[in-house]
Each structure stands twice: as C-alpha cells, then as structure tokens.
Design an enzyme around this catalytic site. Structure first.
Site, PDB file in Angstrom:
ATOM      1  N   PRO A 125     -12.932   3.516   7.169  1.00  0.00           N
ATOM      2  CA  PRO A 125     -13.476   3.647   6.152  1.00  0.00           C
ATOM      3  C   PRO A 125     -14.126   5.497   5.018  1.00  0.00           C
ATOM      4  CG  PRO A 125     -14.768   4.603   7.695  1.00  0.00           C
ATOM      5  CD  PRO A 125     -13.181   4.612   7.949  1.00  0.00           C
ATOM      6  N   GLU A 126     -13.047   5.766   4.829  1.00  0.00           N
ATOM      7  CA  GLU A 126     -13.184   7.492   3.947  1.00  0.00           C
ATOM      8  C   GLU A 126     -13.246   6.693   2.409  1.00  0.00           C
ATOM      9  OE1 GLU A 126     -10.484   7.970   7.395  1.00  0.00           O
ATOM     10  OE2 GLU A 126     -11.059   6.562   6.280  1.00  0.00           O
ATOM     11  N   VAL A 127     -13.322   5.851   1.495  1.00  0.00           N
ATOM     12  CA  VAL A 127     -13.597   5.203   0.296  1.00  0.00           C
ATOM     13  C   VAL A 127     -14.858   5.788   0.210  1.00  0.00           C
ATOM     14  CG1 VAL A 127     -13.553   2.376   0.880  1.00  0.00           C
ATOM     15  CG2 VAL A 127     -13.629   3.672  -1.835  1.00  0.00           C
ATOM     16  N   LEU A 167     -17.037   7.103   2.855  1.00  0.00           N
ATOM     17  CA  LEU A 167     -17.800   8.383   2.500  1.00  0.00           C
ATOM     18  C   LEU A 167     -17.509   9.764   1.270  1.00  0.00           C
ATOM     19  CD1 LEU A 167     -16.557   8.304   6.284  1.00  0.00           C
ATOM     20  CD2 LEU A 167     -18.729   7.724   6.068  1.00  0.00           C
TER      21      LEU A 167
END
Length: 218
Positions: free
Chosen positions: A126-128, A130
């Site tokens: 989910p980094e994108v 966050l």
C-alpha cells in the site's frame, strides 16, 4: 513475540504479536530465531506463520514517527532480516494466515513458496496510498519475486489481492481454508527438508545477488 517449534524436519517460526509489526523488540526476537535457524543441522525446512488475522503488517510506523532520527538504522535492520531469510540454508514456505501488508508482504516474498488463507486476508503493497516510496532493496526484492506485470500493478496501484487472485497472479502457490494453512505449508516444506541446506543457501544467494546487494546498500 516469536516462537520456534518443530514438526518432524520442519521448523515452524510463529510470529505472535498482534499485527506482527517490526518493532525493535520484535526484530530482536526475529533476529535471534534466524540465528538458531542458520545454525541448525540435519534435514530441515522452514514454515513462517503469523497468528489470528495477521501474517504481518510490516514496519512499525508509530515507532518510526516517534523516532525519526533512527529511521535509517531501523531500515538497515529490516533489510538485513530480508537478506537473512533470502539466504537461509533450507527451503522455506510462508503460511499467510491473514493480512500481509507492506513490509509484511515483502517478508512473505523472501520465502521460496507461499500458501494463503482462502476466506480472509489480503496481500498488499500500500505504499503508493501512504505517500511512501520503496527503498531500492525493497523494490529489487519485489521485482525479483513477482512476475513483472504483477509487480508493476502491486507497487503502483496498491491493489489488495485476495487469496484466489494472489494465486492466479503467482504471488502464492496455493490457497486453502484457515484450518488448513499451516498443515498445507508443512506438507509443502517437508519433502524439501532433505535438500542439502548449504547448497540451497548458495543457490538462492547466487540467484538473488542483485537483490542482496540492493538490500545491503542505501
């Protein structure tokens, strides 16, 4: 937090601290368990599993927010843990009993194979969403372990893969009901335990040399 058990020739590394985020204390115990695994002798294979609805949610963002000055040393420790799993002298299987998010998903990718719970839980990067980028080492790991198109989708969209989709995407090899996750993982690992561990470690180290180099650099 971390418990090592045995089922015949299979070592079972159980992570049991809620979301299994990589707090400093959690990493302390994980590093200790890795030391025991690295020094083990005889036929052996590894299954790594979480508890409840979490395999691992990855980095301890709360701790990082409170300790911004320790960000780089902390990431170095996480990278080193990934590298140690990648080079373990034994076959490895990740048993995804629940959610595997962010660095927790990357931990699963350090294993040779994975089985996932069918009815609940997601594999997700989910980094994108966050506002976070991937370190070079993390990006190298993901791109080495996932098909190119799937790595692109997972990293740039933050898609949550349920078990059937994760299996179709070759993120995991099997998906089964919750009660069967650990027995299935052990059954996948056990026939491989007779492989020479040192040879397994050398082959994997050579296969992932660029990943290991990226994980050891900033």
């Amino acid at each position: 937090m971390i418990e090592l058990q045995r089922d015949g020739d299979v070592r079972i590394l159980r992570m049991d601290e809620g979301e299994n985020r990589f707090s400093p204390g959690f990493l302390d115990q994980l590093e200790k368990a890795l030391g025991e695994l690295e020094s083990a002798e005889g036929p052996r294979a590894l299954v790594t599993i979480g508890t409840g609805k979490f395999f691992s949610n990855g980095l301890d963002l709360e701790w990082l927010t409170a300790n911004p000055d320790r960000f780089e040393p902390y990431l170095d420790r996480v990278h080193a843990v990934f590298a140690r799993f990648l080079t373990l002298p034994m076959p490895t299987v990740a048993a995804l009993n629940g959610h595997a998010f962010a660095a927790g998903a990357m931990l699963a990718l350090t294993h040779d194979q994975a089985v996932m719970r069918s009815d609940r839980g997601y594999f997700c990067l989910p980094e994108v969403d966050l506002g976070l980028s991937f370190t070079p080492g993390m990006a190298a790991l993901i791109q080495a372990r996932l098909p190119r198109a799937i790595a692109h989708e997972a990293m740039l969209t933050g898609r949550r893969y349920a078990a059937p989709d994760a299996c179709e995407a070759s993120i995991v090899q099997r998906h089964v009901p919750e009660a069967e996750v650990l027995p299935t993982a052990v059954a996948m690992a056990a026939p491989l335990a007779a492989k020479d561990g040192a040879t397994v470690g050398r082959i994997r180290t050579a296969m992932y040399e660029p990943v290991l180099a990226a994980l050891s650099s900033r």
